[in-house]
Design a protein around this motif. Sequence first.
Motif, short mmCIF file in Angstrom:
data_model
loop_
_atom_site.label_atom_id
_atom_site.label_comp_id
_atom_site.label_asym_id
_atom_site.label_seq_id
_atom_site.Cartn_x
_atom_site.Cartn_y
_atom_site.Cartn_z
N ILE A 6 23.20 21.10 -1.52
CA ILE A 6 22.57 22.02 -0.43
C ILE A 6 22.31 22.63 -1.98
O ILE A 6 22.64 23.09 -3.24
CB ILE A 6 23.64 23.22 -0.90
CG1 ILE A 6 24.56 22.82 0.76
CG2 ILE A 6 22.69 24.27 -0.26
CD1 ILE A 6 24.16 22.02 2.14
N SER A 25 27.66 24.86 12.94
CA SER A 25 26.22 24.45 12.72
C SER A 25 25.79 24.21 11.37
O SER A 25 26.77 24.98 10.37
CB SER A 25 25.31 25.72 13.47
OG SER A 25 25.76 26.63 13.35
N LEU A 26 24.71 24.12 10.56
CA LEU A 26 24.78 24.25 9.29
C LEU A 26 24.76 25.11 8.25
O LEU A 26 25.38 25.36 8.13
CB LEU A 26 23.23 23.33 9.43
CG LEU A 26 22.68 23.76 8.01
CD1 LEU A 26 24.26 22.61 6.86
CD2 LEU A 26 21.81 23.03 7.23
N MET A 27 24.24 26.22 9.80
CA MET A 27 24.09 27.86 9.38
C MET A 27 25.84 28.56 9.27
O MET A 27 25.78 28.54 8.07
CB MET A 27 23.53 28.61 10.27
CG MET A 27 23.51 30.14 10.37
SD MET A 27 25.04 31.07 11.11
CE MET A 27 24.61 30.91 12.79
N LEU A 30 27.20 26.83 6.39
CA LEU A 30 26.32 27.71 5.07
C LEU A 30 27.55 28.66 4.45
O LEU A 30 27.28 29.60 3.73
CB LEU A 30 24.59 27.66 5.44
CG LEU A 30 23.92 26.26 5.19
CD1 LEU A 30 22.46 26.55 5.86
CD2 LEU A 30 24.14 25.67 3.47
N CYS A 50 17.39 32.02 8.98
CA CYS A 50 18.68 30.55 8.35
C CYS A 50 17.56 28.88 8.02
O CYS A 50 18.40 28.40 8.44
CB CYS A 50 19.67 30.43 9.49
SG CYS A 50 19.07 29.39 11.06
N VAL A 52 15.77 26.16 5.98
CA VAL A 52 16.07 25.57 5.40
C VAL A 52 14.36 24.30 5.11
O VAL A 52 14.07 24.68 6.06
CB VAL A 52 17.26 25.19 5.58
CG1 VAL A 52 18.53 25.70 5.46
CG2 VAL A 52 18.20 23.88 7.39
N TYR A 61 16.11 14.34 10.44
CA TYR A 61 16.71 15.68 10.32
C TYR A 61 15.26 16.13 9.67
O TYR A 61 15.18 17.42 9.48
CB TYR A 61 18.24 16.48 9.75
CG TYR A 61 19.47 15.68 10.13
CD1 TYR A 61 19.76 16.26 11.00
CD2 TYR A 61 19.52 14.14 9.51
CE1 TYR A 61 21.12 16.17 12.13
CE2 TYR A 61 21.18 14.01 10.41
CZ TYR A 61 21.67 14.81 11.52
OH TYR A 61 22.74 14.94 12.34
N ARG A 83 13.57 23.97 9.06
CA ARG A 83 13.99 23.69 10.07
C ARG A 83 15.02 25.15 9.93
O ARG A 83 14.62 26.38 9.04
CB ARG A 83 14.94 22.64 10.07
CG ARG A 83 15.22 21.44 9.76
CD ARG A 83 14.82 20.86 11.54
NE ARG A 83 15.73 21.16 12.28
CZ ARG A 83 16.14 20.37 12.78
NH1 ARG A 83 16.62 19.09 12.39
NH2 ARG A 83 17.21 20.82 13.93
N ALA A 85 18.63 26.28 10.13
CA ALA A 85 19.80 25.05 10.55
C ALA A 85 20.75 25.86 11.16
O ALA A 85 21.72 25.34 11.44
CB ALA A 85 20.93 26.51 9.03
N CYS A 86 20.56 27.35 11.89
CA CYS A 86 21.92 27.51 12.92
C CYS A 86 21.59 26.50 14.32
O CYS A 86 22.41 25.95 15.38
CB CYS A 86 21.45 28.52 13.72
SG CYS A 86 19.95 28.50 14.73
N VAL A 99 19.58 19.79 1.68
CA VAL A 99 18.23 21.07 2.08
C VAL A 99 18.12 21.98 1.28
O VAL A 99 19.04 22.07 0.55
CB VAL A 99 19.00 21.70 3.11
CG1 VAL A 99 19.22 20.98 4.80
CG2 VAL A 99 20.62 21.66 3.31
#
Length: 102
Positions: A6, A25-27, A30, A50, A52, A61, A83, A85-86, A99
Amino acid sequence: MINLIIEDRHGARQPVEIPEGINLSLMEVLKASEYDVLATCGGMALCATCHVQVLGGPEQYFHATDNELDMLDTLPNADEHSRLACQMRVTEEMDGLVVRLK
Ligand code: FES
């Protein structure tokens, strides 16, 4: 473990290790990792806080879904690797993703 890199808004990169099968999720990852992500809409692809940019890692991705593009197209600083992130589910396939927070 799923290993992500990150990059924060100051350009500092940190590795983040996530256990497999976490179903976030990625969100959410994070936020849990203390990154400054507001996620005002709670992950509904409606706020773009969110945002990224995918810098490296698995090819699938790099490109946003149509759902994300509706929101990303309204941002002045979005590019073709932006993107939300959520909308990115963290799975083993995400291993190696790099990211940048926008
Ligand atoms: S949290 Fe609102 S768009 Fe992702």
